[in-house]
Design a protein around this motif. Structure first.
Motif, PDB file in Angstrom:
ATOM      1  N   GLN A 125      19.095  72.456  68.434  1.00 26.87           N
ATOM      2  CA  GLN A 125      18.972  72.240  67.343  1.00 26.87           C
ATOM      3  C   GLN A 125      20.033  72.679  66.065  1.00 26.87           C
ATOM      4  O   GLN A 125      20.255  72.308  65.131  1.00 26.87           O
ATOM      5  CB  GLN A 125      17.757  73.118  66.945  1.00 26.87           C
ATOM      6  N   MET A 126      20.462  73.732  66.749  1.00 26.02           N
ATOM      7  CA  MET A 126      21.809  74.207  65.813  1.00 26.02           C
ATOM      8  C   MET A 126      22.529  73.306  66.245  1.00 26.02           C
ATOM      9  O   MET A 126      23.641  73.901  64.613  1.00 26.02           O
ATOM     10  CB  MET A 126      21.694  75.653  66.881  1.00 26.02           C
ATOM     11  N   GLU A 127      23.157  72.375  66.876  1.00 30.05           N
ATOM     12  CA  GLU A 127      24.387  72.007  67.159  1.00 30.05           C
ATOM     13  C   GLU A 127      24.065  70.994  65.126  1.00 30.05           C
ATOM     14  O   GLU A 127      25.300  70.787  64.395  1.00 30.05           O
ATOM     15  CB  GLU A 127      24.303  70.787  67.757  1.00 30.05           C
ATOM     16  N   ALA A 128      22.792  70.204  64.929  1.00 29.36           N
ATOM     17  CA  ALA A 128      22.713  69.687  63.806  1.00 29.36           C
ATOM     18  C   ALA A 128      22.853  70.326  62.576  1.00 29.36           C
ATOM     19  O   ALA A 128      23.515  70.220  61.221  1.00 29.36           O
ATOM     20  CB  ALA A 128      21.641  69.541  63.466  1.00 29.36           C
ATOM     21  N   TRP A 129      23.368  72.057  62.378  1.00 29.44           N
ATOM     22  CA  TRP A 129      23.569  72.446  61.201  1.00 29.44           C
ATOM     23  C   TRP A 129      25.727  72.814  61.198  1.00 29.44           C
ATOM     24  O   TRP A 129      25.546  73.100  60.494  1.00 29.44           O
ATOM     25  CB  TRP A 129      22.996  73.730  61.462  1.00 29.44           C
ATOM     26  N   ILE A 130      25.740  72.454  62.258  1.00 31.83           N
ATOM     27  CA  ILE A 130      27.503  73.857  62.494  1.00 31.83           C
ATOM     28  C   ILE A 130      28.310  72.627  61.250  1.00 31.83           C
ATOM     29  O   ILE A 130      28.874  73.235  61.565  1.00 31.83           O
ATOM     30  CB  ILE A 130      27.466  73.432  64.186  1.00 31.83           C
ATOM     31  N   LEU A 131      28.214  71.043  61.361  1.00 26.81           N
ATOM     32  CA  LEU A 131      29.219  70.953  60.529  1.00 26.81           C
ATOM     33  C   LEU A 131      28.900  71.064  59.001  1.00 26.81           C
ATOM     34  O   LEU A 131      30.385  71.309  58.581  1.00 26.81           O
ATOM     35  CB  LEU A 131      28.747  69.029  60.773  1.00 26.81           C
ATOM     36  N   PRO A 132      27.790  70.887  57.974  1.00 34.13           N
ATOM     37  CA  PRO A 132      27.679  72.020  56.394  1.00 34.13           C
ATOM     38  C   PRO A 132      28.156  73.369  56.595  1.00 34.13           C
ATOM     39  O   PRO A 132      28.752  74.125  56.201  1.00 34.13           O
ATOM     40  CB  PRO A 132      26.578  71.743  56.461  1.00 34.13           C
ATOM     41  N   VAL A 133      27.437  74.216  58.152  1.00 32.27           N
ATOM     42  CA  VAL A 133      27.733  75.534  57.656  1.00 32.27           C
ATOM     43  C   VAL A 133      28.960  75.387  57.910  1.00 32.27           C
ATOM     44  O   VAL A 133      29.872  76.682  57.020  1.00 32.27           O
ATOM     45  CB  VAL A 133      26.741  76.129  58.454  1.00 32.27           C
ATOM     46  N   ALA A 134      30.059  75.603  59.064  1.00 28.68           N
ATOM     47  CA  ALA A 134      31.688  75.646  59.122  1.00 28.68           C
ATOM     48  C   ALA A 134      32.450  74.979  57.792  1.00 28.68           C
ATOM     49  O   ALA A 134      33.577  75.178  57.115  1.00 28.68           O
ATOM     50  CB  ALA A 134      32.270  74.497  59.967  1.00 28.68           C
ATOM     51  N   ALA A 135      31.692  73.474  57.465  1.00 27.19           N
ATOM     52  CA  ALA A 135      32.359  73.481  56.557  1.00 27.19           C
ATOM     53  C   ALA A 135      32.042  74.610  54.825  1.00 27.19           C
ATOM     54  O   ALA A 135      33.208  74.512  54.133  1.00 27.19           O
ATOM     55  CB  ALA A 135      31.630  72.154  55.584  1.00 27.19           C
ATOM     56  N   ALA A 136      30.883  74.971  54.662  1.00 24.89           N
ATOM     57  CA  ALA A 136      31.168  75.866  53.725  1.00 24.89           C
ATOM     58  C   ALA A 136      31.489  77.254  54.229  1.00 24.89           C
ATOM     59  O   ALA A 136      31.851  77.606  52.926  1.00 24.89           O
ATOM     60  CB  ALA A 136      28.935  76.594  53.827  1.00 24.89           C
ATOM     61  N   ARG A 137      31.828  77.058  55.438  1.00 23.86           N
ATOM     62  CA  ARG A 137      32.822  78.407  55.810  1.00 23.86           C
ATOM     63  C   ARG A 137      34.351  77.957  55.292  1.00 23.86           C
ATOM     64  O   ARG A 137      34.677  79.355  54.529  1.00 23.86           O
ATOM     65  CB  ARG A 137      32.918  78.475  56.714  1.00 23.86           C
ATOM     66  N   LEU A 138      34.718  77.362  55.131  1.00 21.22           N
ATOM     67  CA  LEU A 138      35.865  77.255  54.432  1.00 21.22           C
ATOM     68  C   LEU A 138      36.204  77.352  53.191  1.00 21.22           C
ATOM     69  O   LEU A 138      37.426  77.987  52.668  1.00 21.22           O
ATOM     70  CB  LEU A 138      36.287  75.364  54.632  1.00 21.22           C
ATOM     71  N   ALA A 139      35.446  78.239  52.654  1.00 22.08           N
ATOM     72  CA  ALA A 139      34.334  78.442  51.069  1.00 22.08           C
ATOM     73  C   ALA A 139      34.956  79.496  50.893  1.00 22.08           C
ATOM     74  O   ALA A 139      35.856  80.283  49.779  1.00 22.08           O
ATOM     75  CB  ALA A 139      33.535  77.939  50.290  1.00 22.08           C
ATOM     76  N   GLU A 140      34.380  80.475  52.185  1.00 23.88           N
ATOM     77  CA  GLU A 140      35.459  81.741  51.861  1.00 23.88           C
ATOM     78  C   GLU A 140      37.345  82.184  52.472  1.00 23.88           C
ATOM     79  O   GLU A 140      37.188  83.370  52.598  1.00 23.88           O
ATOM     80  CB  GLU A 140      34.314  82.412  52.623  1.00 23.88           C
TER      81      GLU A 140
END
Length: 268
Positions: free
Chosen positions: A232-247
């Motif tokens: 269930q955590m793995e399902a979130w890693i793609l968008p979370v990693a993409a959003a982290r790029l903005a920082e």
């Protein structure tokens, strides 16, 4: 009243001593009013919910700058304590997991939506083209919603080890959503980060080993206390990693892009 000693300075604000036992977080003059107001609302909410956060005492204006008054929390960060006592890293990780699970047990429907925050960040990432952003948006639509309190920046340097117990700071990115998205954010920060500059190869290897030991112990404890699963955590890693790029955190972009490319390649 006059400002006391300057205690810290960051991208959004300066922190000054205010009066006995209190500090003021004084925002830069061009910092958006909406962001100040949201952090004020979050401070009130987490205090009312009884979460492990600094006590909040209200809002002030000083020389045209908006400020929020908080309890002064003295004590080292959990990161500093764990680095000084590496033999206790698993104990700190379990404590970290218990704090995170306690936040997620609190439901607050009035918070900003976790998914909308991720969408805003992804939209600002120059390293991702329009096609990838569209795929990420569609993927995000299929992830679970929720109303759990999600900190949005939960890492050991945001935990102060005060005399009254651990205190979680920096709530300005908090949102309401799926706890596993918040756990994924912590996983991404641990996994994408490099070591401190100026360290030898051996020192960096030791730091990496301790970081991974902490992360494994945290996750084991979180699955037991907060529920959920690695899948269930793995399902979130793609968008979370993409959003982290903005920082634009120095040194993280190559690892984040690798995480994203590997997961985008598995989508149909």
């Amino acid at each position: 009243m006059p400002l006391g000693t300057l205690l810290g300075r960051g991208r959004t604000a300066e922190v000054y001593a205010w009066d006995e036992g209190r500090i003021v977080k004084l925002y830069w003059q061009d910092w958006p009013e909406a962001s100040v107001r949201y952090e004020e609302e979050m401070a009130r909410l987490v205090n009312e919910a009884g979460l492990a956060a600094p006590r909040f005492y209200g809002r002030v204006e000083v020389d045209g700058r908006q400020g929020l008054i908080y309890e002064r929390v003295d004590g080292p960060s959990m990161l500093r304590q764990a680095a000084a006592r590496p033999w206790l890293v698993e104990r700190y990780a379990r404590q970290f997991a218990a704090l995170h699970a306690a936040l997620h047990a609190c439901q607050r429907p009035q918070l900003r939506l976790q998914k909308e925050g991720l969408r805003r960040q992804i939209s600002r990432v120059e390293a991702l083209g329009a096609e990838h952003k569209a795929r990420l948006g569609a993927y995000l639509d299929g992830l679970p919603d929720g109303q759990a309190v999600c900190h949005g920046d939960f890492h050991p340097d945001n935990i102060l080890m005060a005399a009254r117990g651990p205190v979680v700071i920096d709530w300005m990115t908090a949102s309401g959503g799926d706890p596993l998205g918040d756990v994924a954010r912590t996983w991404v920060m641990f996994s994408a980060g490099g070591g401190p500059f100026g360290k030898s190869r051996l020192q960096l290897a030791v730091i990496h080993g301790l970081r991974q030991a902490f992360l494994r112990a945290y996750l084991r404890a979180y699955w037991r206390l907060g529920g959920g699963s690695p899948e269930q955590m793995e399902a979130w890693i793609l968008p979370v990693a993409a959003a982290r790029l903005a920082e634009r955190v120095p040194g993280e972009e190559p690892r984040l892009l690798e995480m994203i490319a590997r997961r985008l390649g598995t989508l149909s």
